[in-house]
Enzyme design. Structure first.
Site, PDB file in Angstrom:
ATOM      1  N   LYS A 171     -50.252 -39.859   6.582  1.00 10.21           N
ATOM      2  CA  LYS A 171     -48.978 -39.343   7.239  1.00 10.21           C
ATOM      3  C   LYS A 171     -48.037 -40.470   7.209  1.00 10.21           C
ATOM      4  O   LYS A 171     -46.902 -40.214   6.657  1.00 10.21           O
ATOM      5  CB  LYS A 171     -49.249 -39.111   8.799  1.00 10.21           C
ATOM      6  CG  LYS A 171     -50.330 -38.090   9.035  1.00 10.21           C
ATOM      7  CD  LYS A 171     -50.712 -37.814  10.512  1.00 10.21           C
ATOM      8  CE  LYS A 171     -51.068 -39.181  11.496  1.00 10.21           C
ATOM      9  NZ  LYS A 171     -52.479 -39.451  11.016  1.00 10.21           N
ATOM     10  N   GLU A 197     -48.025 -46.316  17.586  1.00  7.52           N
ATOM     11  CA  GLU A 197     -48.730 -46.688  16.481  1.00  7.52           C
ATOM     12  C   GLU A 197     -48.974 -48.066  16.251  1.00  7.52           C
ATOM     13  O   GLU A 197     -48.505 -48.924  17.154  1.00  7.52           O
ATOM     14  CB  GLU A 197     -48.054 -46.295  15.142  1.00  7.52           C
ATOM     15  CG  GLU A 197     -48.243 -44.512  15.103  1.00  7.52           C
ATOM     16  CD  GLU A 197     -49.498 -44.029  14.971  1.00  7.52           C
ATOM     17  OE1 GLU A 197     -50.269 -44.361  13.773  1.00  7.52           O
ATOM     18  OE2 GLU A 197     -50.088 -43.480  15.839  1.00  7.52           O
ATOM     19  N   ARG A 198     -49.521 -48.342  15.181  1.00  9.07           N
ATOM     20  CA  ARG A 198     -49.842 -50.213  14.900  1.00  9.07           C
ATOM     21  C   ARG A 198     -48.504 -50.962  15.093  1.00  9.07           C
ATOM     22  O   ARG A 198     -47.398 -50.397  14.574  1.00  9.07           O
ATOM     23  CB  ARG A 198     -50.403 -50.151  13.641  1.00  9.07           C
ATOM     24  CG  ARG A 198     -51.870 -49.693  13.493  1.00  9.07           C
ATOM     25  CD  ARG A 198     -52.307 -49.539  12.017  1.00  9.07           C
ATOM     26  NE  ARG A 198     -53.206 -48.684  12.036  1.00  9.07           N
ATOM     27  CZ  ARG A 198     -53.085 -47.382  11.666  1.00  9.07           C
ATOM     28  NH1 ARG A 198     -51.847 -47.027  11.497  1.00  9.07           N
ATOM     29  NH2 ARG A 198     -54.130 -46.456  11.624  1.00  9.07           N
TER      30      ARG A 198
HETATM   31  N1  LIG Z   1     -49.813 -41.194  -1.627  1.00  5.77           N
HETATM   32  C1  LIG Z   1     -50.909 -42.073  -1.315  1.00  5.77           C
HETATM   33  N2  LIG Z   1     -51.458 -42.525  -2.519  1.00  5.77           N
HETATM   34  C2  LIG Z   1     -52.322 -43.656  -2.251  1.00  5.77           C
HETATM   35  N3  LIG Z   1     -53.048 -43.652  -1.209  1.00  5.77           N
HETATM   36  C3  LIG Z   1     -52.711 -43.353  -0.084  1.00  5.77           C
HETATM   37  C4  LIG Z   1     -51.543 -42.168  -0.013  1.00  5.77           C
HETATM   38  N4  LIG Z   1     -51.557 -41.714   1.239  1.00  5.77           N
HETATM   39  C5  LIG Z   1     -52.436 -42.641   2.038  1.00  5.77           C
HETATM   40  N5  LIG Z   1     -53.103 -43.198   1.119  1.00  5.77           N
HETATM   41  C6  LIG Z   1     -54.383 -44.187   1.691  1.00  5.77           C
HETATM   42  O1  LIG Z   1     -54.675 -43.708   2.887  1.00  5.77           O
HETATM   43  C7  LIG Z   1     -54.604 -44.772   3.837  1.00  5.77           C
HETATM   44  C8  LIG Z   1     -54.014 -44.352   5.118  1.00  5.77           C
HETATM   45  O2  LIG Z   1     -52.690 -44.008   5.009  1.00  5.77           O
HETATM   46  P1  LIG Z   1     -51.601 -43.741   6.164  1.00  5.77           P
HETATM   47  O3  LIG Z   1     -51.595 -45.096   7.047  1.00  5.77           O
HETATM   48  O4  LIG Z   1     -50.344 -43.458   5.823  1.00  5.77           O
HETATM   49  O5  LIG Z   1     -52.399 -42.736   7.240  1.00  5.77           O
HETATM   50  P2  LIG Z   1     -51.959 -42.086   8.633  1.00  5.77           P
HETATM   51  O6  LIG Z   1     -52.356 -40.785   8.172  1.00  5.77           O
HETATM   52  O7  LIG Z   1     -50.860 -42.732   8.743  1.00  5.77           O
HETATM   53  O8  LIG Z   1     -53.158 -42.991   9.470  1.00  5.77           O
HETATM   54  P3  LIG Z   1     -53.439 -43.078  10.938  1.00  5.77           P
HETATM   55  O9  LIG Z   1     -53.707 -41.792  11.771  1.00  5.77           O
HETATM   56  O10 LIG Z   1     -54.276 -44.191  11.172  1.00  5.77           O
HETATM   57  O11 LIG Z   1     -51.744 -43.723  11.349  1.00  5.77           O
HETATM   58  C9  LIG Z   1     -53.404 -45.809   3.068  1.00  5.77           C
HETATM   59  O12 LIG Z   1     -53.821 -46.987   3.479  1.00  5.77           O
HETATM   60  C10 LIG Z   1     -54.026 -45.429   1.691  1.00  5.77           C
HETATM   61  O13 LIG Z   1     -54.841 -46.258   1.287  1.00  5.77           O
HETATM   62 MG   LIG Z   2     -50.011 -43.865  10.548  1.00  8.62          MG
END
Ligand SMILES: Nc1ncnc2c1ncn2[C@@H]1O[C@H](COP(=O)(O)OP(=O)(O)OP(=O)(O)O)[C@@H](O)[C@H]1O
Ligand SMILES: [Mg+2]
Length: 734
Positions: A171, A197-198
């Site tokens: 996300k 968030e972080r």
């Molecule tokens: N478009 C992408 N290309 C490559 N890797 C990706 C991509 N999107 C996400 N990732 C991988 O997924 C991991 C988590 O992504 P992100 O931090 O955006 O997730 P999130 O949904 O925001 O998680 P959280 O709920 O923990 O905040 C990234 O660190 C990366 O390794």
């Molecule tokens: Mg996130």
């Protein structure tokens, strides 16, 4: 002084502290400050703490929510009512600044220059008069450059879109990519709200924006997970107030929120702390009204718009979580991220069969776009069905028509992945911005079966599908490929794979090879330099070949001459004459033939240039040259020959001048590389001069010299060399 102030404003005393909840008692004769008013108190070491009145209790007490940590507030400390709710600074002074929920700067860049502060809550009006106006003349779509979003979930100005997903599905990365892609191209401005968030994420965003020079279009406000629930809850309203002000000034504002779920969560924490009974879903009973209070403020109005992109955490990947349901009832586009897709490496992990958008409609996107998008969805839908059958019976047993759909669907699925600019650290690939027209055209190609022969891996993590013409262009990369095979750097199959992929993406072959992990960048640079060097050498070599062909010199003679040239670095022409193998006129003729091969224009210019060299070197007088040119015109003989015949120069002189001219030409490719580097501001003109000088002395390749000098990086060189080779290939083609 204090007494005076306290006469104006009610002053209470802190009587109880339970974590982020603080009770303040006022005198019997002072009225209690109203709900949402801010009180100011202090810790024992003098830090100011803001408390927001949340509830009036009996005994003249007010229950308040702290906006920062309450550790260190002694009991009985004064709490002074400020007479106002939270007011945040608004306006242009906020750009490139980071603030907290109170609008105070947290980036250590001094005070925020803002003449105006606004309360973060608005009084509800019965009917917003603006809503009666026809709010938009039509839908205005913001292109995101992300294939999947542009195709299936178009971003419309003044709408709300959300990325919903469990932990770690991407996300935040999607949100960052949108900031990167839109803000750069977009005229308006952007507000980023970090909610719960972080802590590091604010930091990362800040440096990413700084790196890409977008900082001065963005306002950032944070209430992250280290802060008390009060701050995490109110920060969303602080951010939206800042966005509203910009909108009212007539701007189109993009509002990014990461993460809206944390807002619900903070509200729930507060509700529990206040001792309220949760609703049957487990969340606070006020969930819906709190959500409405902020979501309803996102819309277009006269002049400006707020377009929101909201990241929504889905606990346990569960789309039926009551808070998530509450959020997505407000969203125009729901993009649900799926763990299955992440496991298959399909980023962005939006699941097209669960996600939806009210803007995928002919009124918004037009007939063609709508047609392609629904066809894509239909094929993907069918794929889900077929997938189960295939698991049991295998692909080969599918009826022919189903198999075609099955394979096209897999291609679509692969094609809808995309390398992200902000994901480059994870994928090792440079991001791609794909314009909507390219996305549509590419999908059409897949759907219509034009790419049935292409292996699906070739569509994975690419930008648009560009149609690269097969033949002449293929020659150049083939040559590079051959070179690599010759040098045992790669196998034939690897090259074939890379060429197949290159055909689709139209990227330079070298880049494809690096992406596919077949070759390291530095090896590639070396080979490319060599290839270019060979091209540079070609004019001289070609002259040699011509002389052999026209039987002026024999093969052995030429070999001897070339060997000598290698030793002495002299010009090939001079050597041939010195060794007695050819006369100046022979050379002249060969040169003409060579020029004729390379096109008429060059030929026409040639005698003039030779003439100029001769005049410059004071070997002939300008008048003599005029006469010679006139003579040449009537006889059509080569200028050199005419000059010798007329006794103006000796053969020896002619040879020198000719050779010089050839060397000039040989040097041009190197110069051209240099000039390109200077044009692109990768290298300073002075650096180039030094490098060319060094190159002359050492005989190294210009590119290598520049890298050795530290003027450019290998990557930069690689990019430019590939471009130059591409151009050379085009010239040959033409
Ligand atoms: N478009 C992408 N290309 C490559 N890797 C990706 C991509 N999107 C996400 N990732 C991988 O997924 C991991 C988590 O992504 P992100 O931090 O955006 O997730 P999130 O949904 O925001 O998680 P959280 O709920 O923990 O905040 C990234 O660190 C990366 O390794
Ligand atoms: Mg996130």
């Amino acid at each position: 002084m204090e007494q005076q102030a306290s006469q104006l404003k009610p002053v209470g005393r802190v009587v109880a502290i339970r974590g982020p909840i603080v009770d303040v008692r006022f005198d019997v004769d002072t009225p209690l400050p109203p709900i949402h008013e801010i009180l100011e108190t202090q810790t024992d070491d003098g830090q100011k703490i803001h408390l927001e009145v949340a509830e009036h209790l009996e005994n003249h007490r007010a229950k308040c929510i702290a906006m920062s940590s309450t550790i260190g507030i002694p009991r009985n400390t004064q709490a002074v009512a400020t007479g106002s709710p939270i007011r945040v600074p608004v306006g242009k002074g906020l750009f490139s600044r980071l603030t907290n929920v109170m609008g105070d700067p947290i980036d250590r860049k001094g005070e925020i220059q803002a003449s105006l502060r606004r309360p973060i809550r608005k009084k509800a009006t019965a009917i917003d008069p603006d809503l009666d106006e026809p709010s938009h003349k039509g839908y205005e779509i913001l292109e995101t450059g992300i294939k999947m979003i542009d195709l299936l979930y178009p971003l419309v100005k003044g709408s709300r879109s959300g990325f919903l997903g469990g932990a770690g599905l991407g996300k935040s990365i999607l949100t960052l990519e949108l900031i990167h892609n839109i803000v750069e191209r977009h005229q308006g401005s952007c507000v980023f709200i970090g909610v719960g968030e972080r802590i590091r994420e604010g930091n990362e965003l800040y440096y990413e924006l700084m790196r890409t020079n977008l900082l001065d279009k963005v306002v950032m406000v944070f209430g992250q997970m280290n802060e008390p629930p009060g701050a995490r809850f109110e920060v969303i309203l602080s951010g939206i107030t800042m966005a509203e002000q910009l909108q009212e000034e007539g701007q189109d504002v993009l509002l990014f929120i990461d993460n809206v779920y944390r807002f619900c969560q903070a509200g729930s924490e507060l509700s529990t702390l206040m001792g309220r009974i949760p609703s049957e879903t487990g969340y606070q009973p006020t969930l819906f009204s709190e959500m409405a209070e902020f979501q309803e403020r996102i819309r277009s109005r006269r002049g400006g718009s707020i377009t929101a992109i909201e990241a929504v955490f889905m606990p346990g990947d569960d789309p039926t979580d009551p808070a998530v349901v509450c959020i997505f009832s407000y969203l125009d586009s729901n993009m649900v991220l799926s763990r299955e897709r992440v496991q298959a490496g399909l980023y962005p992990a939006i699941d097209p069969l669960v996600s939806s958008s009210v803007h995928l409609d002919t009124d918004v996107v037009g007939e063609r776009h709508f047609g392609i998008a629904t066809e894509v969805l239909k094929v993907l839908n069918k794929y889900e069905e077929l997938k189960r059958i295939v698991m049991v019976i295998g692909v080969d047993e599918l009826p022919r028509s189903d198999r075609t759909i099955y394979e096209r669907a897999r291609k679509l699925q692969k094609f809808l992945t995309q390398p992200f600019f902000v994901g480059a650290a994870y994928t090792g690939k440079k991001g791609e911005y794909v314009p909507l027209v390219d996305t549509l055209a590419s999908c059409e190609k897949i759907l219509s079966g034009q790419l049935d022969e292409v292996p699906e891996e070739n569509l994975y993590m690419i930008g648009a599908i560009r149609s690269a013409p097969r033949e002449p262009k293929g020659q150049k990369p083939r040559r590079l490929g051959e070179l690599l095979v010759e040098q045992k750097q790669l196998t034939e199959e690897q090259i074939e794979q890379a060429l197949a992929r290159q055909e689709i993406t139209g990227e330079p072959l070298g880049a494809v090879l690096v992406q596919m992990g077949f070759i390291t960048e530095s090896n590639l640079v070396r080979v490319l330099s060599e290839q270019l060097y060979r091209q540079e050498k070609q004019p001289a070599r070609r002259l040699g070949d011509l002389l052999i062909e026209s039987k002026v010199v024999t093969l052995e003679q030429m070999q001897r001459a070339l060997a000598r040239q290698k030793e002495t670095g002299e010009l090939l022409g001079s050597i041939l004459v010195h060794m007695g193998y050819a006369t100046g006129t022979d050379l002249m003729k060969a040169l003409f033939v060579q020029r004729a091969h390379e096109g008429g224009a060059a030929e026409a210019k040639l005698p003039r240039r030779l003439g100029e060299i001769l005049v410059e070197n004071k070997l002939v007088m300008p008048e003599q040259m005029e006469k010679a040119l006139a003579w040449q015109k009537s006889t059509g003989e080569p200028l050199g020959a005419v000059l010798v015949q007329m006794g103006y120069i000796t053969e020896d002189h002619l040879v020198k001048a000719l050779s010089e001219q050839i060397r000039d030409q040989e040097e041009r490719p190197a110069r051209r590389l240099g000039n390109i580097l200077v044009e692109k501001r990768l290298v300073l003109p002075e650096q180039l001069e030094i490098a060319i000088q060094a190159q002359k002395e050492t005989g190294e390749l210009l590119g290598s010299v520049l890298v050795r000098m530290g003027a450019i990086t290998e990557q930069q060189l690689l990019q430019v060399l590939s471009e130059q080779l591409d151009r050379a290939a085009l010239e040959i083609e033409e």
